[in-house]
Design an enzyme around this catalytic site. Structure first.
Site, PDB file in Angstrom:
ATOM      1  N   TYR A  59       0.845  -1.196   0.000  1.00 22.69           N
ATOM      2  CA  TYR A  59       0.000   0.000   0.000  1.00 22.69           C
ATOM      3  C   TYR A  59       0.876   1.240   0.000  1.00 22.69           C
ATOM      4  O   TYR A  59       1.704   1.403   0.888  1.00 22.69           O
ATOM      5  CB  TYR A  59      -0.890   0.046   1.244  1.00 22.69           C
ATOM      6  N   GLN A 186      -8.066 -13.606   5.604  1.00 25.75           N
ATOM      7  CA  GLN A 186      -8.620 -12.349   5.094  1.00 25.75           C
ATOM      8  C   GLN A 186      -9.165 -12.564   3.684  1.00 25.75           C
ATOM      9  O   GLN A 186      -8.416 -12.593   2.715  1.00 25.75           O
ATOM     10  CB  GLN A 186      -7.558 -11.248   5.105  1.00 25.75           C
ATOM     11  N   GLY A 221     -17.802   1.280  -0.737  1.00 23.39           N
ATOM     12  CA  GLY A 221     -18.672   2.410  -0.428  1.00 23.39           C
ATOM     13  C   GLY A 221     -20.132   2.161  -0.694  1.00 23.39           C
ATOM     14  O   GLY A 221     -20.991   2.881  -0.169  1.00 23.39           O
ATOM     15  N   LEU A 223     -22.103  -0.225   0.356  1.00 24.27           N
ATOM     16  CA  LEU A 223     -22.822  -0.637   1.560  1.00 24.27           C
ATOM     17  C   LEU A 223     -22.781   0.431   2.655  1.00 24.27           C
ATOM     18  O   LEU A 223     -23.289   0.218   3.754  1.00 24.27           O
ATOM     19  CB  LEU A 223     -22.273  -1.963   2.078  1.00 24.27           C
TER      20      LEU A 223
END
Length: 322
Positions: A59, A186, A221, A223
């Site tokens: 990231y 995950q 986004g 939900l």
């Protein structure tokens, strides 16, 4: 937040790690959230009862001008400035950093050291194999992760984006070799992405007592109730993933939004909190992962910690998303 919510804790599999049942996603740090905003979000998250931060060494290498490691660097600087290392649990991952690609043993060791340096800490609480590396023998990867635990650099092991068969194979290899076993999984899982329930991953999580931490918990986004029509995805304040979120705007997606709205109205709670509360109640799920790219988005995430849906509300949401 209620006292009950503040006291709620969940254990990460068979490890000795305990967390509040919400993970703050660090994918936005150094990407859509700059350093100052990231610090604000981290401060507010921990002040609001959160203590589990999820990131990865890759990231955010995909962002223009970034090279990977930006999220870990920001988190490390925040840990140093706040002197808060012992107050939080840190999860990070290996295999996607441009300089540390894959899961060969030498790469895993080097990537872990680089992550420790960026995070400015002496241990990674939960270390994930981020993506399966079929070019490296799984025995090599399993041994490398276990050695990091023996060295005290990693407290617990997790796997991410693996098939059920490969997770099961990891366990077979680890048991045969006397290696440390994974404690966390995950997968991609939320109200509108439910393959996890039927593709074997939930079954292996149940069998091996894995703590499940779903990513994209809010479906980019959707939900959170942010995208009600196609125009919302092109608004000036829309996220970079808004277009992908808007793809859920079909009949099923609108039925899910209607069920979310009903539960949100009943509890006077944000739609995002309802979505996360539903996910938290699913079998094997220890905590959903959700990101906040600014302070305005964080209260809805934290509200999920104290939101308890009724059995009827959970069933209504489950049926709407079937």
């Amino acid at each position: 937040m209620t006292q009950a919510a503040q006291n709620a804790r969940t254990r990460i599999g068979n490890s000795d790690l305990e967390i509040a049942p919400l993970a703050l996603g660090g994918n936005v740090f150094g990407w859509t959230a700059d350093r100052a905003t990231s610090f604000d979000v981290l401060d507010a998250f921990t002040q609001g009862g959160g203590d589990f931060i999820d990131t990865a060494d890759g990231y955010s290498a995909w962002a223009p001008g970034n090279s990977g490691g930006e999220s870990e660097t920001i988190i490390g600087e925040w840990l140093r400035e706040r002197s808060s290392r012992d107050a939080v649990v840190i999860a990070t991952k290996v295999s996607t950093h441009p300089q540390f690609s894959g899961l060969a043993a030498a790469n895993v060791r080097a990537a872990a050291d680089a992550s420790l340096q960026r995070l400015q800490t002496d241990r990674i609480d939960l270390y994930y194999a981020h993506f399966d590396d079929t070019d490296t023998p799984l025995e090599e990867t399993v041994a490398a992760f276990s050695e990091l635990v023996d060295a005290g650099k990693v407290r617990a092991i997790g796997v991410s984006n693996y098939t059920a068969d490969r997770v099961a194979e990891w366990f077979r290899i680890a048991r045969a070799g006397g290696y440390h076993l994974p404690v966390a999984l995950q997968p991609h899982y939320n109200l509108v992405e439910r393959d996890f329930e039927t593709n074997g991953l939930r079954a292996v999580a149940e069998e091996e007592a894995l703590a499940v931490f779903p990513y994209f918990s809010l479906a980019k986004g959707f939900l959170a109730g942010k995208y009600r029509d196609a125009e919302d995805a092109t608004a000036a304040d829309a996220s970079p993933r808004a277009g992908e979120a808007a793809e859920y705007l079909d009949d099923r997606g609108r039925a899910v939004l209607a069920a979310l709205d009903a539960a949100a109205d009943a509890h006077d709670a944000p739609v995002a909190a309802v979505s996360l509360a539903w996910l938290r109640e699913q079998p094997t799920v220890a905590a959903p992962i959700a990101s906040a790219r600014n302070l305005d988005q964080l209260p809805a995430l934290l509200a999920s910690l104290s939101l308890e849906l009724s059995a009827d509300e959970i069933e209504s949401l489950t049926a709407a998303s079937a």
